[in-house]
Structure formats: C-alpha cells, structure tokens
Design a protein around this motif. Structure first.
Motif, short mmCIF file in Angstrom:
data_model
loop_
_atom_site.label_atom_id
_atom_site.label_comp_id
_atom_site.label_asym_id
_atom_site.label_seq_id
_atom_site.Cartn_x
_atom_site.Cartn_y
_atom_site.Cartn_z
N VAL A 183 11.00 -46.09 1.27
CA VAL A 183 11.10 -47.54 1.52
C VAL A 183 10.28 -48.26 0.45
N TYR A 184 10.67 -49.48 0.15
CA TYR A 184 10.13 -50.18 -1.01
C TYR A 184 8.61 -50.34 -0.96
N LYS A 185 8.06 -50.68 0.20
CA LYS A 185 6.60 -50.84 0.30
C LYS A 185 5.89 -49.54 -0.03
N PHE A 186 6.42 -48.44 0.47
CA PHE A 186 5.81 -47.13 0.20
C PHE A 186 5.93 -46.81 -1.29
N GLU A 187 7.09 -47.04 -1.85
CA GLU A 187 7.31 -46.78 -3.27
C GLU A 187 6.33 -47.59 -4.13
N ASN A 188 6.15 -48.86 -3.77
CA ASN A 188 5.23 -49.72 -4.52
C ASN A 188 3.83 -49.12 -4.59
N VAL A 189 3.33 -48.71 -3.44
CA VAL A 189 1.97 -48.17 -3.39
C VAL A 189 1.89 -46.87 -4.17
N ASP A 209 15.25 -52.44 0.51
CA ASP A 209 14.34 -53.44 1.07
C ASP A 209 14.04 -54.55 0.06
N ARG A 210 14.23 -54.26 -1.21
CA ARG A 210 14.02 -55.28 -2.24
C ARG A 210 14.90 -56.51 -2.00
N SER A 211 16.00 -56.31 -1.30
CA SER A 211 16.94 -57.42 -1.08
C SER A 211 16.29 -58.58 -0.34
N LYS A 212 15.24 -58.29 0.45
CA LYS A 212 14.56 -59.38 1.16
C LYS A 212 13.92 -60.37 0.18
N LEU A 213 13.40 -59.84 -0.92
CA LEU A 213 12.82 -60.73 -1.94
C LEU A 213 13.91 -61.57 -2.59
N ILE A 214 15.08 -60.95 -2.78
CA ILE A 214 16.21 -61.69 -3.37
C ILE A 214 16.68 -62.77 -2.40
N ASP A 215 16.73 -62.43 -1.11
CA ASP A 215 17.16 -63.40 -0.10
C ASP A 215 16.25 -64.62 -0.08
N GLU A 216 14.95 -64.37 -0.14
CA GLU A 216 13.99 -65.48 -0.12
C GLU A 216 14.22 -66.41 -1.32
N ALA A 217 14.42 -65.80 -2.49
CA ALA A 217 14.64 -66.60 -3.70
C ALA A 217 15.95 -67.37 -3.60
#
Length: 649
Positions: A189-195, A350-358
């Motif tokens: 998941v994106y948060k885990f990947e980020n860390v 999960d990155r799509s949430k950032l795209i949705d916000e933008a």
C-alpha cells in the motif's frame, strides 16, 4: 464470446462513424436515403490503412464493401430498437464512466506521482516490519492503545534488535512480525511503500498508520531492479494416454546431454519442444520481468542465469520439464516506455486519492465554487436517528432554497437532503452534527462536480466523444451479431447438420503416418539407425546401440503425424518403410513409417466447431444480402471515381 466482442469493437474502431460531419461534404453513398459523406469514409480509410492486415481491404472498392456492410448492420440494429435496450444503455453508461476517469483528472499531480513511481520501480527494497493491528474505524481509545504499543515495540527494537523483537511478538492475530523480502513500487500500500523507500538502510522507521494498523519498518537493503530477461526454453509435457511417447523426464535429460555435447539449443527446441508457439523460433520467449511468469521456479532459474548464452540444467514446473537459455539481460525500461503502464497503475493505487483531491480543487476553480455555504439549517434538523439509520426529513422541510450552482445547474436544499437520506444507510461513526453535515456536504459536492463534468465531457472533449461513439456503435453491433448470427448454434441445430451434409467434403482428417523419427547431427550415425530400423529392431535396443550412458547422439520421436508435424522434413513423402536421410532444422532426420493413415471423413461431432463457424459465415452472408434488399444502398459513382483518382496521386 470475449474474442468475438473484441473483434466487433475492433471493426467498430476500424470503420467508426465520426460526429459533426458537414452537410457540404459530398455524399459517397446512402443507406435507405441516409447519407454517408466522403470525408467520413476517407478519414476512416486513411486512418486505418496501416492497421489492415488483409491487402484486399486496402483496395478502395473492397474497403467500401466492408464499410457499407457495417452501415447496413448499424441501420438494422437501430431499426430493431437495440439502442434503446436497458441493458445496452446500462453497459454504455458504465463504459462512459470508466472512460471518463482517464479524462477527468489532474495531470500535474498524476505526472509527479508517475515519475515517483518510475523511480521506485527502478529499485527493490528488502524490509521486515512489525504491525499492531487496529481497525480503521477504531475508537480513539483503541487507536491510542495501538499507537502506545507500537512505540514501546520500537523502543525495544532499537535496544534489543529488530529481528529478536519481530520473532518474539508475532502471534498472527493482533501482532504481526514479518519478513517481507525484496519488493518494488506498487507491491505494498502506498503509505507503507513511502516509508520503506524513504527509510535509510539499517534504520527503523518511526511508527506510521495504514488501513491495517500501526507499523514500524526495518530496511535491510536496497538494490537496483533486476530488470527483464529474454530467454528461450525447451519444454516437454506429459502426454496422457499416449503409450508411444517417451516419458518427458527421460527425454529432457537426453536433450540436455545433446546440449552439453555442443548441439544447437535453437535446433533442438525446433525439433522437440512442446511449446508450439516458441518452438519455431528456437524456443525464444517474449521478455519478462519479476512477477510476470506464473511459474515461480521458471522465473527463479531465468534470473539466476548470470551470462547471456548460459543454459540451465533440466528442471520441472507445473507446466512440464524445461531447459532455459539466457538470451538477453535488459535493465528497467526508460521512463517513456513505462509511462502508459505507470499511469494506469497510479490511477488504481492509493495514490489516486491525491489525484482526486487535486481534481476537486481544479473543478472548484473551473466552476467558481467558493467557500462552504451556511449549513446550520441541516445541523438543526439532524438528530440521533441518523446514527440508527432511521432519520427522516421534518414535515416543514424547506427544500426549494438554493444551495449551490455548478455550471448551469442549480442545486437546492432538497438535493443535499436526498443525499443525506440516502447515505445514512452507510454506517456513520458518531460525531457532532456540525462535523457530519460538513463531511457529507464535501462528499456531495465532490460527487456532483464529477457527475457534472462527466455529463458535459462529450461536448467539451472531442477525443472522448469519438471514443464513446466507437464503443457505442461497437456495443450495438455486438448485440446485433450475437442475436442474429452467433447464437445460431443453439437455435439452428437442424440447419447446421444440414449444412454439414451439403458440405461434407470440406471436413476431413488429413493423411497421416504412424512413424518413428530419428534425429542426429551425425549423418553417419543415422545411416546405422536407418539399417537397424529396416531390420524392425525394437526402439529400446536401437537406443542402447547408438546412445551411451554419457552421450546422446540420436533422439527418437514416436507419434501419429500429419504433414505439418515439426519433426517431419518439408514435403516428406508418406510412404510405408524407412525413408532416405533428410537435412532438417540444422540436423539429419530419418523416418520409419509404420503405417500410412489415409485422408478420412470427419463425423459431424468431430467437425462440429468448424461446421458451426462456417455456418455462421454462410448465414451472415445471406443475412447481409437480405439487408441490402431491405435498406437500399446507392453509391455515387462520380464521387467514388474522384476518390480513386486522388488516392492514386
């Protein structure tokens, strides 16, 4: 049926109807007095010229036949009202929504995430983690408890060592201590990947939360991605109920000995590999990266070969026995090559949430959406029944008052109230009414903005409009063909059998031979084999005489073969007895024909699949003639001549 669907959509794409044609264009032909314009025909013809495999379709006259047949079918589909069917409209609407996702997005944020994804796909991280499991919607008390526990575990890991703590705390229920191995972008998941990617090798991360709970990560190693491998293989499979065939585990060892004796891998693959797709090309497969091959054992062997040209020992997977040769090592493709694939992955991640916000922020600016309106009225009419999912609007509800305007569409209090009513069925966590109303309004605004953009996308985006038109006609054509032609095998069983009886001469088994084929790179050895075969010596005895324990000079294939069999030389004469020695696939071949099986009529059941296909083609041709009589096609010959003359130039 999926294949038919794809072919239909391809045809629709190939000869799509373009919107917005000018009435000033010359009319090339009419279908029941409905005009089809020159510009439409030329646009489609020129656009798809290089896509057509059949050269005859590049001829203007032949292409015009294809195009008019397509128009006739669409005319019939609409005449039957197939474009009004609820199932058709539902499928089309579903597709439009899916397609719109590619057009309703924030490109700047998407591009940044795609570049980040490419950088991460270029590397692999080896990490372990400890997870304190806690539900996404846990109470504040349970959330705090989990966070406090992960903090304590991190302190222990720093003092006692991560591996020791990880192994001790794992219970597989509330606490997980796991070795994750190497992974790259999109594997977590994106948060885990980020860390994981942002933590230095040897460090233990700060606690962080995903939908699974609170984690800490210990990064053990980072390395560049292994990229792609291009390999060739020789594959032998079990041939059930085939007593003539050698066991694959025995034959694969014989082939391997031939390789160690210096014989060509490619030549042996052509002669013996059961992978009919790759055998003619010397066993060569398309390039693949980690995770793309279903058989993990095959992938491991391929990636463990170190140098181009290296060959593996025989090994087994669930598909059969293999020998693999490494042809090429390819690093991670360039960004431009991977970009289309990464864009799709980012949109599903999960990155799509950032795209949705933008995107929502972008649409707010586009439609001049200001600050949140005064929602106190809705706060005042909400009560605890909302948490029980039994809330209803008060009798004196004021629904006509304007709430917000998006483009040319005015939303009222009633629109938002209906949304509140409909979404109360979703389990709502208890919170102050002000918070609930504000959160629901933001969700309502988001859905309304996207829906408004979707509804107006065809008029705002020509590319989107054209693709929707292609799909609209393709879906319509699929329904028509399915109902009229493809389902004939279910309803026309008697007619199909009659068709078979009238055309029996087209359905037969070709002439075949029951034979033994001996292959060797040594012509002299095959001369010896030829003599032994002529004496009707048993195959096992011949093998013992020409092949030693440590050396394989001759490989034998026993089978029933037609003229196309890979083991037989081109234009081989089907004649009982031992053949002359042929040069074939870089080796020498001798064949002992035990029996010639003559050309044989296939029964209806044996030929049924081909009969049904031929019957459908026959029925379609007859049906098209009926459509031409029903909807008269008139071609403007002067315009057609003008098109031909300009194409020649």
């Amino acid at each position: 049926m999926k294949l038919k669907y794809s072919l239909t959509l391809f045809l629709a794409c190939l000869i799509m109807q373009l919107n917005g044609q000018s009435v000033k264009n010359d009319v090339l032909f009419t279908v029941a007095d409905e005009p089809v314009y020159t510009s439409e025909f030329l646009r489609v013809y020129n656009k798809n010229l290089d896509l057509v495999q059949d050269d005859s379709q590049k001829n203007i006259d032949e292409y015009l036949k294809l195009f008019t047949n397509y128009k006739l079918k669409l005319k019939e589909a609409k005449s039957l009202g197939l474009d009004k069917k609820p199932s058709y409209l539902k499928e089309l609407d579903k597709y439009k929504k899916q397609l719109a996702k590619n057009y309703i997005t924030d490109s700047k944020v998407t591009d940044a995430l795609v570049k980040e994804a490419y950088n991460r796909m270029s590397y692999e991280v080896n990490a372990d983690h400890i997870l304190v499991k806690v539900n996404e919607n846990a109470t504040p008390q349970d959330t705090l408890k989990a966070y406090t526990e992960i903090l304590k575990l991190r302190d222990r890991a720093l003092n006692e060592g991560f591996e020791k703590v990880r192994a001790e705390v794992h219970n597989g229920q509330t606490l997980f201590g796991e070795k994750l191995g190497y992974f790259t972008g999109f594997k977590m998941v994106y948060k885990f990947e980020n860390v994981a990617f942002n933590t230095n090798v040897g460090d233990i991360s700060e606690p962080f939360r995903t939908r699974f709970g609170y984690h800490i990560v210990n990064v053990l190693d980072k390395r560049k991605s292994r990229g792609e491998r291009t390999v060739a293989h020789i594959m032998l499979v079990e041939k059930n109920q085939d007593s003539l065939s050698e066991k694959p585990e025995v034959k694969i060892q014989e082939i391997y000995k031939k390789l160690t004796q210096g014989e060509s891998f490619e030549s042996l693959a052509k002669q013996f590999s059961d992978d009919k797709n790759s055998a003619p090309n010397g066993g060569k497969l398309k390039p693949f990266s980690g995770g793309q091959i279903r058989a993990k054992a095959f992938e491991d062997v391929a990636f463990n070969l170190e140098k181009e040209g290296d060959v593996s020992e025989p090994f087994k997977t669930e598909f059969g026995w293999h020998i693999v040769k490494l042809h090429k090592i390819t690093n991670v493709p360039s960004f431009e090559e991977m970009k289309p694939e990464l864009v799709e992955k980012v949109k599903r991640d999960d990155r799509s949430k950032l795209i949705d916000e933008a995107l929502i922020n972008k649409l707010k600016l586009k439609y001049n959406i200001g600050v949140e309106p005064n929602l106190e009225y809705f706060v005042s009419i909400l009560n605890n029944d909302y948490f029980k999912r039994t809330w209803s609007l008060p009798d004196n509800f004021n629904g006509r008052e304007s709430l917000i305007k998006i483009g040319d569409k005015q939303f009222t209090n009633n629109d938002f109230a209906v949304y509140l009513l409909n979404t109360q069925r979703l389990r709502t966590k208890e919170a102050p009414f002000e918070t609930i109303v504000s959160d629901k309004y933001q969700s309502f605004l988001k859905e309304s903005l996207i829906k408004y953009q979707e509804d107006h996308l065809e008029s705002e985006n020509e590319d989107y409009a054209n693709i929707v038109a292609e799909y609209r006609d393709g879906l319509l054509l699929f329904d028509l063909m399915e109902n009229t032609i493809w389902n004939s095998s279910k309803s026309d069983s008697i007619e199909i059998e009659r068709f078979y009886e009238k055309n029996k001469a087209n359905y037969f088994k070709p002439e075949r031979i029951n034979a033994v084929v001996a292959v060797s790179t040594k012509q002299k050895t095959l001369k010896k084999v030829s003599k032994l075969l002529s004496k009707n010596m048993k195959l096992d005895q011949i093998k013992s005489l020409v092949n030693g324990n440590d050396k394989i000079d001759v490989i034998f294939t026993s089978d029933v073969m037609d003229a196309e069999h890979q083991a037989l030389p081109e234009a081989f004469e089907f004649k009982k007895g031992v053949s002359k020695i042929y040069k074939h696939n870089d080796s020498f071949v001798v064949v002992k024909v035990n029996e010639v099986l003559p050309k044989e009529q296939k029964s209806f059941n044996e030929a049924k699949g081909k009969v049904i296909s031929d019957y459908q083609n026959y029925k379609e041709e007859k049906w098209l003639n009926d459509l031409k009589a029903k909807y008269v096609v008139k071609v403007n010959e002067d315009v057609l001549s003008d098109i031909k003359s300009k194409q020649k130039q």
